[in-house]
Design a protein around this motif. Structure first.
Motif, mmCIF file in Angstrom:
data_model
loop_
_atom_site.group_PDB
_atom_site.id
_atom_site.type_symbol
_atom_site.label_atom_id
_atom_site.label_comp_id
_atom_site.label_asym_id
_atom_site.label_seq_id
_atom_site.Cartn_x
_atom_site.Cartn_y
_atom_site.Cartn_z
ATOM 1 N N SER A 31 0.832 -1.213 0.000
ATOM 2 C CA SER A 31 0.000 0.000 0.000
ATOM 3 C C SER A 31 0.859 1.252 0.000
ATOM 4 N N ILE A 32 1.958 1.229 0.755
ATOM 5 C CA ILE A 32 2.867 2.378 0.788
ATOM 6 C C ILE A 32 3.485 2.588 -0.590
ATOM 7 N N ARG A 33 3.937 1.517 -1.248
ATOM 8 C CA ARG A 33 4.511 1.643 -2.587
ATOM 9 C C ARG A 33 3.483 2.188 -3.581
ATOM 10 N N SER A 34 2.249 1.717 -3.474
ATOM 11 C CA SER A 34 1.186 2.211 -4.343
ATOM 12 C C SER A 34 0.940 3.703 -4.097
ATOM 13 N N ASN A 35 0.889 4.101 -2.830
ATOM 14 C CA ASN A 35 0.692 5.516 -2.494
ATOM 15 C C ASN A 35 1.863 6.365 -2.982
ATOM 16 N N LEU A 36 3.076 5.821 -2.900
ATOM 17 C CA LEU A 36 4.255 6.529 -3.379
ATOM 18 C C LEU A 36 4.157 6.781 -4.882
ATOM 19 N N LEU A 37 3.801 5.753 -5.649
ATOM 20 C CA LEU A 37 3.693 5.917 -7.103
ATOM 21 C C LEU A 37 2.621 6.937 -7.465
ATOM 22 N N GLU A 38 1.500 6.916 -6.761
ATOM 23 C CA GLU A 38 0.448 7.917 -7.002
ATOM 24 C C GLU A 38 0.953 9.317 -6.687
ATOM 25 N N PHE A 39 1.677 9.458 -5.583
ATOM 26 C CA PHE A 39 2.247 10.755 -5.214
ATOM 27 C C PHE A 39 3.190 11.247 -6.304
ATOM 28 N N LEU A 40 4.073 10.371 -6.789
ATOM 29 C CA LEU A 40 5.032 10.766 -7.826
ATOM 30 C C LEU A 40 4.317 11.175 -9.112
ATOM 31 N N ARG A 41 3.297 10.426 -9.494
ATOM 32 C CA ARG A 41 2.537 10.739 -10.708
ATOM 33 C C ARG A 41 1.868 12.112 -10.610
ATOM 34 N N HIS A 42 1.239 12.368 -9.455
ATOM 35 C CA HIS A 42 0.442 13.593 -9.312
ATOM 36 C C HIS A 42 1.253 14.813 -8.886
ATOM 37 N N SER A 43 2.469 14.608 -8.404
ATOM 38 C CA SER A 43 3.266 15.730 -7.910
ATOM 39 C C SER A 43 4.391 16.121 -8.848
ATOM 40 N N SER A 44 4.455 15.491 -9.998
ATOM 41 C CA SER A 44 5.564 15.733 -10.917
ATOM 42 C C SER A 44 5.062 16.366 -12.201
ATOM 43 N N THR A 45 5.874 17.254 -12.759
ATOM 44 C CA THR A 45 5.498 17.917 -14.004
ATOM 45 C C THR A 45 5.976 17.150 -15.236
ATOM 46 N N SER A 46 6.790 16.146 -15.023
ATOM 47 C CA SER A 46 7.335 15.354 -16.131
ATOM 48 C C SER A 46 6.878 13.903 -16.002
ATOM 49 N N SER A 47 6.863 13.197 -17.122
ATOM 50 C CA SER A 47 6.533 11.767 -17.077
ATOM 51 C C SER A 47 7.796 10.912 -17.053
ATOM 52 N N HIS A 48 8.978 11.556 -17.070
ATOM 53 C CA HIS A 48 10.256 10.850 -16.992
ATOM 54 C C HIS A 48 11.047 11.485 -15.850
ATOM 55 N N LEU A 49 11.202 10.732 -14.750
ATOM 56 C CA LEU A 49 11.794 11.282 -13.531
ATOM 57 C C LEU A 49 13.098 10.606 -13.156
ATOM 58 N N LYS A 50 13.986 11.371 -12.546
ATOM 59 C CA LYS A 50 15.214 10.848 -11.953
ATOM 60 C C LYS A 50 14.984 10.779 -10.445
ATOM 61 N N ILE A 51 15.006 9.549 -9.933
ATOM 62 C CA ILE A 51 14.693 9.302 -8.531
ATOM 63 C C ILE A 51 15.916 8.731 -7.826
ATOM 64 N N ILE A 52 16.242 9.260 -6.661
ATOM 65 C CA ILE A 52 17.230 8.618 -5.795
ATOM 66 C C ILE A 52 16.440 7.757 -4.822
ATOM 67 N N SER A 53 16.803 6.487 -4.745
ATOM 68 C CA SER A 53 16.116 5.545 -3.865
ATOM 69 C C SER A 53 17.155 4.879 -2.966
ATOM 70 N N TYR A 54 16.824 3.734 -2.421
ATOM 71 C CA TYR A 54 17.731 2.989 -1.551
ATOM 72 C C TYR A 54 17.339 1.523 -1.540
ATOM 73 N N VAL A 55 18.268 0.681 -1.093
ATOM 74 C CA VAL A 55 17.994 -0.740 -0.907
ATOM 75 C C VAL A 55 17.642 -0.922 0.561
ATOM 76 N N ALA A 56 16.429 -1.366 0.824
ATOM 77 C CA ALA A 56 15.951 -1.484 2.200
ATOM 78 C C ALA A 56 16.503 -2.735 2.892
ATOM 79 N N ASP A 57 16.623 -2.626 4.204
ATOM 80 C CA ASP A 57 16.949 -3.798 5.020
ATOM 81 C C ASP A 57 15.680 -4.199 5.785
ATOM 82 N N ASP A 58 15.819 -5.039 6.795
ATOM 83 C CA ASP A 58 14.644 -5.523 7.535
ATOM 84 C C ASP A 58 13.892 -4.428 8.280
ATOM 85 N N PHE A 59 14.552 -3.302 8.540
ATOM 86 C CA PHE A 59 13.930 -2.233 9.313
ATOM 87 C C PHE A 59 13.323 -1.140 8.440
#
Length: 195
Positions: A27-55
């Motif tokens: 659900s969080i990932r889905s909400n994140l994608l919706e946020f990115l879609r609706h909050s961005s002026t471009s359809s091609h984005l450069k995102i800095i992310s991370y590799v999650a651990d157990d926490f």
């Protein structure tokens, strides 16, 4: 307020026991994608992310260089620990790096100033959008000059906000996304992190 070390111990045990964790993370990932879609002026984005651990909550699965959702494309860069701090590399491959964390092995660096959005890993976020990290300061130092409105945190609603003694150098997110809602900090928009 509790100290950061006390808050880290408490939140780590709570994170490992989150009920229905996989469903909430989806659900969080889905909400994140919706946020990115609706909050961005471009359809091609450069995102800095991370590799999650157990926490931490994984922002995107599976890991890779890009994510395409119809006409919406994300180029995803991941952190690599270097002698000078963090570098953000296009995630075309991964291997264990410093501290046993998966790091990108690909080419293509992205300066954080040039990112459209920055997803910042955290154990928790307080009610003002300040980050409770691991205590090593890599993100605080590497992103100290980036405006908080570019930064996005992820959290479980039941664990938000996390109570801890905030310090001036702590990164602040413009938005913290949970499985239930987006917590925004409009008073922080345009403000650079201190440190």
């Amino acid at each position: 307020m509790v100290s950061k070390s006390e808050a880290r111990k408490k939140i780590k045990s709570l994170l490992l026991g989150v009920p229905s964790r996989k469903e909430k993370e989806e659900s969080i990932r889905s909400n994140l994608l919706e946020f990115l879609r609706h909050s961005s002026t471009s359809s091609h984005l450069k995102i800095i992310s991370y590799v999650a651990d157990d926490f931490e909550i994984s922002p995107f699965l599976p890991l890779g260089t890009s994510l395409r959702l119809g006409s919406f494309v994300l180029d995803i860069f991941f952190p690599k620990v270097t002698n000078s701090g963090l570098e953000f590399i296009l995630g075309s491959g991964f291997s264990k790096g410093a501290f046993g964390i998966l790091e990108p092995t690909g080419e293509g660096k992205l300066d954080p100033e040039d990112a459209d959005w920055i997803l910042v890993p955290a154990l928790g976020w307080n009610g003002e959008g300040a980050r409770l990290g691991r205590g090593k300061g890599f993100y605080d130092r590497s992103l100290k000059d980036i405006v908080s409105e570019k930064m996005i945190g992820l959290s479980f609603e039941d664990l938000y906000p996390c109570d801890f003694s905030e310090e001036p150098h702590d990164l602040k997110a413009g938005t913290v996304i949970t499985e239930k809602k987006n917590h925004c900090f409009p008073g922080k928009m345009g403000e650079k992190s201190v440190g």
